[in-house]
Scaffold this motif. Sequence first.
Motif, mmCIF file in Angstrom:
data_model
loop_
_atom_site.group_PDB
_atom_site.id
_atom_site.type_symbol
_atom_site.label_atom_id
_atom_site.label_comp_id
_atom_site.label_asym_id
_atom_site.label_seq_id
_atom_site.Cartn_x
_atom_site.Cartn_y
_atom_site.Cartn_z
ATOM 1 N N LYS A 1 62.357 72.096 29.158
ATOM 2 C CA LYS A 1 63.325 72.729 28.254
ATOM 3 C C LYS A 1 62.620 73.534 27.172
ATOM 4 O O LYS A 1 63.067 74.624 26.809
ATOM 5 C CB LYS A 1 64.228 71.674 27.622
ATOM 6 N N LYS B 1 61.366 76.704 28.712
ATOM 7 C CA LYS B 1 62.528 77.558 28.978
ATOM 8 C C LYS B 1 62.993 78.230 27.686
ATOM 9 O O LYS B 1 63.285 79.427 27.662
ATOM 10 C CB LYS B 1 63.644 76.720 29.584
ATOM 11 N N ASN B 2 63.047 77.463 26.609
ATOM 12 C CA ASN B 2 63.451 78.024 25.314
ATOM 13 C C ASN B 2 62.480 79.093 24.838
ATOM 14 O O ASN B 2 62.888 80.085 24.243
ATOM 15 C CB ASN B 2 63.579 76.920 24.260
ATOM 16 N N PHE C 1 60.817 81.148 26.653
ATOM 17 C CA PHE C 1 61.061 82.363 27.404
ATOM 18 C C PHE C 1 62.337 83.068 26.964
ATOM 19 O O PHE C 1 62.433 84.286 27.036
ATOM 20 C CB PHE C 1 61.123 82.086 28.910
ATOM 21 N N HIS C 2 63.318 82.301 26.512
ATOM 22 C CA HIS C 2 64.605 82.889 26.150
ATOM 23 C C HIS C 2 64.721 83.220 24.664
ATOM 24 O O HIS C 2 65.658 83.891 24.255
ATOM 25 C CB HIS C 2 65.736 81.957 26.563
ATOM 26 N N LYS C 3 63.795 82.763 23.906
ATOM 27 C CA LYS C 3 63.850 82.981 22.464
ATOM 28 C C LYS C 3 63.382 84.392 22.134
ATOM 29 O O LYS C 3 62.406 84.869 22.664
ATOM 30 C CB LYS C 3 62.957 81.958 21.770
ATOM 31 N N SER C 4 64.071 85.013 21.218
ATOM 32 C CA SER C 4 63.692 86.362 20.806
ATOM 33 C C SER C 4 62.696 86.282 19.664
ATOM 34 O O SER C 4 63.016 85.842 18.572
ATOM 35 C CB SER C 4 64.925 87.144 20.360
ATOM 36 N N ASN C 5 61.468 86.686 19.915
ATOM 37 C CA ASN C 5 60.458 86.687 18.865
ATOM 38 C C ASN C 5 60.723 87.781 17.834
ATOM 39 O O ASN C 5 60.147 87.780 16.763
ATOM 40 C CB ASN C 5 59.061 86.839 19.456
#
Length: 81
Positions: free
Chosen positions: A24, A27-28, A30-34
């Motif tokens: 998880k 996964k987060n 990869f999906h988090k916007s830096n």
Amino acid sequence: MDIHAEKLILIEELVKTQDINIIKQIKNLFHKSNDDLAGYDLNGKEITRQQLIEQIENADIRIESGMFITQQEIEKEAEDW
């Protein structure tokens, strides 16, 4: 080590893991916007741009209300320690 080798190592580790929390977290990542990340607080917790803007706006309100201590006041207080 090049990026291809690093990716393969990461894939191997991901396939081996049975810890759902690790999966998880990855996964987060990869999906988090830096783009939204503005920095970190003193405890290492992420601060978003929106949180930073809110902190600045709150500081402006405190300053306008006179709820602040000047550098001279702090220095005088420090002398009394």
